[in-house]
Design an enzyme around this catalytic site. Structure first.
Site, PDB file in Angstrom:
ATOM      1  N   ARG A 103       0.880  -1.188   0.000  1.00 26.46           N
ATOM      2  CA  ARG A 103       0.000   0.000   0.000  1.00 26.46           C
ATOM      3  C   ARG A 103       0.901   1.217   0.000  1.00 26.46           C
ATOM      4  O   ARG A 103       1.640   1.443   0.965  1.00 26.46           O
ATOM      5  CB  ARG A 103      -0.915  -0.022   1.226  1.00 26.46           C
ATOM      6  CG  ARG A 103      -1.641   1.283   1.447  1.00 26.46           C
ATOM      7  CD  ARG A 103      -2.769   1.192   2.449  1.00 26.46           C
ATOM      8  NE  ARG A 103      -3.913   0.510   1.869  1.00 26.46           N
ATOM      9  CZ  ARG A 103      -5.133   0.505   2.411  1.00 26.46           C
ATOM     10  NH1 ARG A 103      -5.360   1.155   3.537  1.00 26.46           N
ATOM     11  NH2 ARG A 103      -6.128  -0.127   1.826  1.00 26.46           N
ATOM     12  N   HIS A 130      -7.261   1.049  -6.463  1.00 27.74           N
ATOM     13  CA  HIS A 130      -7.488   0.105  -5.353  1.00 27.74           C
ATOM     14  C   HIS A 130      -8.137  -1.155  -5.964  1.00 27.74           C
ATOM     15  O   HIS A 130      -9.310  -1.446  -5.732  1.00 27.74           O
ATOM     16  CB  HIS A 130      -8.405   0.759  -4.314  1.00 27.74           C
ATOM     17  CG  HIS A 130      -8.390   0.091  -2.979  1.00 27.74           C
ATOM     18  ND1 HIS A 130      -7.585  -0.991  -2.680  1.00 27.74           N
ATOM     19  CD2 HIS A 130      -9.096   0.358  -1.843  1.00 27.74           C
ATOM     20  CE1 HIS A 130      -7.795  -1.340  -1.415  1.00 27.74           C
ATOM     21  NE2 HIS A 130      -8.714  -0.555  -0.892  1.00 27.74           N
ATOM     22  N   GLN A 133     -10.023  -4.012  -3.919  1.00 27.44           N
ATOM     23  CA  GLN A 133     -11.334  -3.559  -3.443  1.00 27.44           C
ATOM     24  C   GLN A 133     -12.383  -3.725  -4.543  1.00 27.44           C
ATOM     25  O   GLN A 133     -13.509  -4.165  -4.307  1.00 27.44           O
ATOM     26  CB  GLN A 133     -11.229  -2.080  -3.033  1.00 27.44           C
ATOM     27  CG  GLN A 133     -12.525  -1.500  -2.519  1.00 27.44           C
ATOM     28  CD  GLN A 133     -12.899  -2.009  -1.143  1.00 27.44           C
ATOM     29  OE1 GLN A 133     -12.114  -1.925  -0.218  1.00 27.44           O
ATOM     30  NE2 GLN A 133     -14.110  -2.537  -0.994  1.00 27.44           N
ATOM     31  N   ASP A 221     -17.164   7.185  -1.550  1.00 23.06           N
ATOM     32  CA  ASP A 221     -15.964   7.033  -0.720  1.00 23.06           C
ATOM     33  C   ASP A 221     -15.758   8.374  -0.008  1.00 23.06           C
ATOM     34  O   ASP A 221     -16.412   9.371  -0.357  1.00 23.06           O
ATOM     35  CB  ASP A 221     -14.765   6.690  -1.644  1.00 23.06           C
ATOM     36  CG  ASP A 221     -13.483   6.350  -0.895  1.00 23.06           C
ATOM     37  OD1 ASP A 221     -13.535   6.147   0.338  1.00 23.06           O
ATOM     38  OD2 ASP A 221     -12.417   6.291  -1.551  1.00 23.06           O
ATOM     39  N   CYS A 261     -16.384   1.451   0.218  1.00 22.90           N
ATOM     40  CA  CYS A 261     -15.223   0.602   0.525  1.00 22.90           C
ATOM     41  C   CYS A 261     -14.853   0.639   1.999  1.00 22.90           C
ATOM     42  O   CYS A 261     -14.178  -0.270   2.483  1.00 22.90           O
ATOM     43  CB  CYS A 261     -14.033   0.995  -0.342  1.00 22.90           C
ATOM     44  SG  CYS A 261     -13.457   2.680  -0.063  1.00 22.90           S
ATOM     45  N   ARG A 289     -13.678  -8.863   0.977  1.00 18.81           N
ATOM     46  CA  ARG A 289     -12.247  -8.590   0.746  1.00 18.81           C
ATOM     47  C   ARG A 289     -11.436  -9.844   1.064  1.00 18.81           C
ATOM     48  O   ARG A 289     -10.501 -10.199   0.346  1.00 18.81           O
ATOM     49  CB  ARG A 289     -11.762  -7.431   1.645  1.00 18.81           C
ATOM     50  CG  ARG A 289     -12.316  -6.066   1.323  1.00 18.81           C
ATOM     51  CD  ARG A 289     -11.798  -5.509   0.019  1.00 18.81           C
ATOM     52  NE  ARG A 289     -10.345  -5.423  -0.044  1.00 18.81           N
ATOM     53  CZ  ARG A 289      -9.605  -4.462   0.500  1.00 18.81           C
ATOM     54  NH1 ARG A 289     -10.191  -3.456   1.128  1.00 18.81           N
ATOM     55  NH2 ARG A 289      -8.279  -4.456   0.389  1.00 18.81           N
TER      56      ARG A 289
HETATM   57  N1  NVA Z   1      -9.935   6.597  -1.229  1.00 20.43           N
HETATM   58  C1  NVA Z   1      -9.577   6.122   0.091  1.00 20.43           C
HETATM   59  C2  NVA Z   1      -9.772   4.642   0.164  1.00 20.43           C
HETATM   60  C3  NVA Z   1      -9.437   4.044   1.503  1.00 20.43           C
HETATM   61  C4  NVA Z   1      -9.658   2.551   1.522  1.00 20.43           C
HETATM   62  C5  NVA Z   1      -8.130   6.498   0.386  1.00 20.43           C
HETATM   63  O1  NVA Z   1      -7.290   6.422  -0.519  1.00 20.43           O
HETATM   64  O2  NVA Z   1      -7.853   6.907   1.523  1.00 20.43           O
HETATM   65  N1   CP Z   2     -11.279  -0.426   2.165  1.00 17.77           N
HETATM   66  C1   CP Z   2     -10.021  -0.507   2.637  1.00 17.77           C
HETATM   67  O1   CP Z   2      -9.052  -0.726   1.900  1.00 17.77           O
HETATM   68  O2   CP Z   2      -9.939  -0.359   3.985  1.00 17.77           O
HETATM   69  P1   CP Z   2      -8.602  -0.197   4.831  1.00 17.77           P
HETATM   70  O3   CP Z   2      -8.034   1.165   4.535  1.00 17.77           O
HETATM   71  O4   CP Z   2      -9.055  -0.322   6.255  1.00 17.77           O
HETATM   72  O5   CP Z   2      -7.636  -1.272   4.449  1.00 17.77           O
END
Ligand code: NVA
Ligand code: CP
Length: 303
Positions: A103, A130, A133, A221, A261, A289
């Site tokens: 990540r 992502h 997801q 989101d 998500c 997931r």
């Molecule tokens: N768009 C959000 C998704 C988190 C799972 C982020 O990047 O923080």
């Molecule tokens: N939806 C998702 O990726 O959640 P987290 O940020 O908790 O991993």
């Protein structure tokens, strides 16, 4: 299938549907308590530059259920955090692990990691995409609706990594996607045009009502993703009319389902009533997931 899974555009429809089919099988085994140690003795390295609940827990539990092990590495506590080159880290980790999930902020850094790895690299969220997801999201739709490819989907809110991934999904699966964002927060235009060239039917609008009219699936989101926290106040103003609430939901098909998500900011991008309402499939989506990622891991890391 490619060695890595960095974006849904890496996959064909057949790849996607093979993952759905293995997901169904593994989910059933998990629910029945039947062992399914497809990755016995294998180790997944998990590198996190950002926070996570679902991604970390589902990958770690998933590897355990597959008979393997997962290693949590916060990038700041590794030598990468002190400037060790990505390509060196990728080569070294390839000698210890059987796969890596990362990540990151930068998608280019993730690509560089993958190019220099000899093992599969999976995108656990970057600023651009992502994809895990999205596979879980589409799989969840298949559990609630007939023929997920014939449905109409909408995205309400930020044109962020999730919106970009929905655009890729629309190209791979060939469904109709409408995206409503405030002006200036549209999704990546290159991703939109590549998806359109691949045959995706995408409507971009600044009107959430136009996007929601008659759709089968609504998505949103947070308004400020990780890395954009300092813009929270200005985004609160820009995104004011872009909330999924019961009024917007009335415009959709009466049987429409709502997805997010997570994590959600209740009563910002989505009301608490909609998250908890009858049309929400948000917590099935979160559980999936685990099942979907096990199928992705088992496919990419199979020996
Ligand atoms: N768009 C959000 C998704 C988190 C799972 C982020 O990047 O923080
Ligand atoms: N939806 C998702 O990726 O959640 P987290 O940020 O908790 O991993």
């Amino acid at each position: 299938m490619n060695k890595d899974f960095l974006a849904l555009s890496d996959w064909s429809l057949d790849d996607l549907e093979a993952i759905f089919s293995l997901t169904r099988e593994l989910k059933k085994k998990q629910q029945e308590g039947t062992p399914h140690h497809l990755l016995e003795g294998q180790t997944l390295g998990m590198i996190f530059e950002k926070s996570s609940t679902r991604t970390r827990v589902s990958f770690e539990v998933g590897m355990f259920q597959l008979g393997g092990h997962a290693l949590f590495l916060h990038s700041g506590t590794t030598q990468m955090g002190r400037g060790e080159p990505i390509k060196d880290t990728a080569r070294v980790m390839s000698g210890y692990c059987d796969g890596v999930m990362a990540r990151t902020y930068s998608h280019a850094a993730l690509e560089e990691f993958a190019e220099n790895s000899y093992i599969p690299v999976i995108n656990g969220l970057s600023d651009l995409y992502h994809p895990c997801q999205l596979v879980a999201d589409m799989f969840t739709v298949t559990e609630h609706k007939e023929d997920y490819r014939k449905l109409k989907y909408c995205w309400i809110g930020d044109g962020n990594n999730m919106a970009n991934s929905w655009i890729n999904a629309a190209a791979v699966a060939g469904f109709e996607l409408r995206i409503a964002t405030p002006k200036g927060y549209e999704p990546d235009s290159k991703i939109v045009s590549l998806a359109e060239k691949a045959g995706a039917k995408i409507l971009l609008t600044n009107d959430p009502r136009e996007a929601a009219e008659g759709v089968d699936v609504l998505n949103t989101d947070v308004w400020a993703s990780m890395g954009h926290e300092a813009e929270q106040e200005e985004r609160m103003k820009a995104f004011g009319g872009f909330q999924i609430n019961s009024e917007l939901l009335k415009l959709a098909d009466p049987e429409a389902v709502v997805m997010h998500c997570l994590p959600a900011h209740r009563d910002e991008e989505i009301t608490d009533a909609v998250v908890e309402g009858k049309q929400s499939i948000i917590f099935n989506e979160a559980e999936n997931r685990l099942h979907v990622q096990k199928a992705i891991l088992a496919t990419l890391m199979a020996r």
